[in-house]
Design a protein around this motif. Sequence first.
Motif, PDB file in Angstrom:
ATOM      1  N   SER A  86       0.836  -1.198   0.000  1.00  0.00           N
ATOM      2  CA  SER A  86       0.000   0.000   0.000  1.00  0.00           C
ATOM      3  C   SER A  86       0.871   1.249   0.000  1.00  0.00           C
ATOM      4  O   SER A  86       1.965   1.267   0.570  1.00  0.00           O
ATOM      5  CB  SER A  86      -0.915   0.013   1.232  1.00  0.00           C
ATOM      6  OG  SER A  86      -1.780  -1.109   1.220  1.00  0.00           O
ATOM      7  N   ALA A  90      -1.506   7.093   1.299  1.00  0.00           N
ATOM      8  CA  ALA A  90      -2.887   6.625   1.292  1.00  0.00           C
ATOM      9  C   ALA A  90      -3.222   5.913   2.595  1.00  0.00           C
ATOM     10  O   ALA A  90      -4.325   6.055   3.131  1.00  0.00           O
ATOM     11  CB  ALA A  90      -3.123   5.691   0.107  1.00  0.00           C
ATOM     12  N   LEU A  91      -2.267   5.145   3.121  1.00  0.00           N
ATOM     13  CA  LEU A  91      -2.495   4.479   4.408  1.00  0.00           C
ATOM     14  C   LEU A  91      -2.687   5.499   5.528  1.00  0.00           C
ATOM     15  O   LEU A  91      -3.490   5.284   6.445  1.00  0.00           O
ATOM     16  CB  LEU A  91      -1.317   3.564   4.741  1.00  0.00           C
ATOM     17  CG  LEU A  91      -1.233   2.242   3.977  1.00  0.00           C
ATOM     18  CD1 LEU A  91      -0.039   1.433   4.462  1.00  0.00           C
ATOM     19  CD2 LEU A  91      -2.516   1.433   4.152  1.00  0.00           C
ATOM     20  N   VAL A  94      -6.213   6.707   5.269  1.00  0.00           N
ATOM     21  CA  VAL A  94      -7.115   5.654   5.740  1.00  0.00           C
ATOM     22  C   VAL A  94      -7.125   5.594   7.260  1.00  0.00           C
ATOM     23  O   VAL A  94      -8.191   5.513   7.894  1.00  0.00           O
ATOM     24  CB  VAL A  94      -6.692   4.295   5.141  1.00  0.00           C
ATOM     25  CG1 VAL A  94      -7.419   3.151   5.851  1.00  0.00           C
ATOM     26  CG2 VAL A  94      -6.986   4.253   3.646  1.00  0.00           C
ATOM     27  N   ALA A 129     -12.831   4.827   3.937  1.00  0.00           N
ATOM     28  CA  ALA A 129     -11.404   4.510   3.970  1.00  0.00           C
ATOM     29  C   ALA A 129     -11.071   3.394   2.993  1.00  0.00           C
ATOM     30  O   ALA A 129     -10.053   3.445   2.282  1.00  0.00           O
ATOM     31  CB  ALA A 129     -10.992   4.116   5.383  1.00  0.00           C
ATOM     32  N   LEU A 130     -11.930   2.370   2.914  1.00  0.00           N
ATOM     33  CA  LEU A 130     -11.702   1.269   1.982  1.00  0.00           C
ATOM     34  C   LEU A 130     -11.765   1.756   0.537  1.00  0.00           C
ATOM     35  O   LEU A 130     -10.954   1.353  -0.305  1.00  0.00           O
ATOM     36  CB  LEU A 130     -12.733   0.169   2.208  1.00  0.00           C
ATOM     37  CG  LEU A 130     -12.653  -1.055   1.272  1.00  0.00           C
ATOM     38  CD1 LEU A 130     -11.318  -1.760   1.441  1.00  0.00           C
ATOM     39  CD2 LEU A 130     -13.799  -2.025   1.541  1.00  0.00           C
ATOM     40  N   TRP A 133      -8.547   3.623  -0.254  1.00  0.00           N
ATOM     41  CA  TRP A 133      -7.427   2.692  -0.426  1.00  0.00           C
ATOM     42  C   TRP A 133      -7.542   1.964  -1.776  1.00  0.00           C
ATOM     43  O   TRP A 133      -6.539   1.802  -2.478  1.00  0.00           O
ATOM     44  CB  TRP A 133      -7.403   1.672   0.704  1.00  0.00           C
ATOM     45  CG  TRP A 133      -6.393   0.590   0.484  1.00  0.00           C
ATOM     46  CD1 TRP A 133      -5.051   0.654   0.743  1.00  0.00           C
ATOM     47  CD2 TRP A 133      -6.630  -0.710  -0.063  1.00  0.00           C
ATOM     48  NE1 TRP A 133      -4.439  -0.526   0.386  1.00  0.00           N
ATOM     49  CE2 TRP A 133      -5.383  -1.382  -0.109  1.00  0.00           C
ATOM     50  CE3 TRP A 133      -7.758  -1.376  -0.520  1.00  0.00           C
ATOM     51  CZ2 TRP A 133      -5.255  -2.684  -0.588  1.00  0.00           C
ATOM     52  CZ3 TRP A 133      -7.637  -2.671  -0.991  1.00  0.00           C
ATOM     53  CH2 TRP A 133      -6.394  -3.303  -1.030  1.00  0.00           C
ATOM     54  N   TRP A 134      -8.735   1.548  -2.143  1.00  0.00           N
ATOM     55  CA  TRP A 134      -8.943   0.796  -3.383  1.00  0.00           C
ATOM     56  C   TRP A 134      -8.646   1.643  -4.614  1.00  0.00           C
ATOM     57  O   TRP A 134      -8.066   1.166  -5.582  1.00  0.00           O
ATOM     58  CB  TRP A 134     -10.382   0.288  -3.443  1.00  0.00           C
ATOM     59  CG  TRP A 134     -10.703  -0.512  -4.671  1.00  0.00           C
ATOM     60  CD1 TRP A 134     -11.322  -0.069  -5.813  1.00  0.00           C
ATOM     61  CD2 TRP A 134     -10.402  -1.881  -4.913  1.00  0.00           C
ATOM     62  NE1 TRP A 134     -11.431  -1.086  -6.734  1.00  0.00           N
ATOM     63  CE2 TRP A 134     -10.877  -2.224  -6.203  1.00  0.00           C
ATOM     64  CE3 TRP A 134      -9.795  -2.876  -4.137  1.00  0.00           C
ATOM     65  CZ2 TRP A 134     -10.752  -3.491  -6.745  1.00  0.00           C
ATOM     66  CZ3 TRP A 134      -9.675  -4.147  -4.671  1.00  0.00           C
ATOM     67  CH2 TRP A 134     -10.144  -4.442  -5.962  1.00  0.00           C
ATOM     68  N   GLY A 137      -4.547   3.839  -3.312  1.00  0.00           N
ATOM     69  CA  GLY A 137      -3.468   3.450  -2.420  1.00  0.00           C
ATOM     70  C   GLY A 137      -2.742   2.154  -2.687  1.00  0.00           C
ATOM     71  O   GLY A 137      -1.961   1.709  -1.852  1.00  0.00           O
ATOM     72  N   ARG A 138      -2.931   1.525  -3.861  1.00  0.00           N
ATOM     73  CA  ARG A 138      -2.323   0.206  -4.072  1.00  0.00           C
ATOM     74  C   ARG A 138      -1.075   0.299  -4.948  1.00  0.00           C
ATOM     75  O   ARG A 138      -1.084   0.945  -5.990  1.00  0.00           O
ATOM     76  CB  ARG A 138      -3.344  -0.746  -4.694  1.00  0.00           C
ATOM     77  CG  ARG A 138      -4.472  -1.110  -3.731  1.00  0.00           C
ATOM     78  CD  ARG A 138      -5.413  -2.112  -4.362  1.00  0.00           C
ATOM     79  NE  ARG A 138      -6.151  -1.521  -5.488  1.00  0.00           N
ATOM     80  CZ  ARG A 138      -6.741  -2.239  -6.432  1.00  0.00           C
ATOM     81  NH1 ARG A 138      -6.650  -3.555  -6.408  1.00  0.00           N
ATOM     82  NH2 ARG A 138      -7.411  -1.651  -7.403  1.00  0.00           N
ATOM     83  N   GLN A 183      -4.093   4.821  -9.073  1.00  0.00           N
ATOM     84  CA  GLN A 183      -4.760   5.999  -8.554  1.00  0.00           C
ATOM     85  C   GLN A 183      -5.945   6.352  -9.433  1.00  0.00           C
ATOM     86  O   GLN A 183      -5.772   6.641 -10.622  1.00  0.00           O
ATOM     87  CB  GLN A 183      -3.803   7.193  -8.492  1.00  0.00           C
ATOM     88  CG  GLN A 183      -2.721   7.065  -7.423  1.00  0.00           C
ATOM     89  CD  GLN A 183      -1.878   8.323  -7.320  1.00  0.00           C
ATOM     90  OE1 GLN A 183      -1.308   8.775  -8.295  1.00  0.00           O
ATOM     91  NE2 GLN A 183      -1.807   8.884  -6.132  1.00  0.00           N
TER      92      GLN A 183
END
Length: 219
Positions: A86, A90-91, A94, A129-130, A133-134, A137-138, A183
């Motif tokens: 991650s 972004a973390l 979150v 938050a999910l 991240w999706w 944030g990956r 992103q």
Amino acid sequence: MKPRRRSVRFPPLELPLAVGLPVGQRVVVRSPPGSEVNQSVVNALRGSGFEVRGLGVARPGDGATAGESAGPQLWMGERNILSYGSFPPALAVVAALLGAGATLGTAEGYLTGTLTYAALWILGSAILALFIWWRYGRLFESEIVLAAVAPASGSPRPDGVPDRPSRAVRVSWRAGRVESLLQSGHRSFRQVLDCPPPLIGDLAAMIRATGGSPATSPA
């Protein structure tokens, strides 16, 4: 943590054309027209498990001249797309959202004397938050091969005057493992990681398959 392979289909990688991949080779393929070389490059990439995209224009110095074969002259192959972790910013977002939701939920529950509002605050912050991240944030890693196809320039005559252009085709190969960031539905390049030995071996095999010799000259 070891990266895990995902089964979902990812957006295409947005890769700078001038990215400096760690391993490269420049070879000259004789006789066939440029269109045949392009097809052999695509076949070689697909035969090694790469998804192939034509980027349309080669980097400066590797493009086709007027009158050469039509179609993309720079090809990109990508394979082994793995989840890599991650993105730290972004973390942080979150974590802040989850903390804010828990704090507001606890305060709301204390003031109202019921857990219903607390659960709604926490659930809402967790969903938001999910989603962030999706979408933002990956991190991913993948193996990349670039092949630039261009007519080989003519060699100068003994009197120093350039000879007419050769009908040979030059193919500039580059390979490496890169990191990318997803992103908002776009996967953009972040950095070059390395070039694993199996990828180097496959690059040499693809060069041979398209009629070149891996030892011709460095790219």
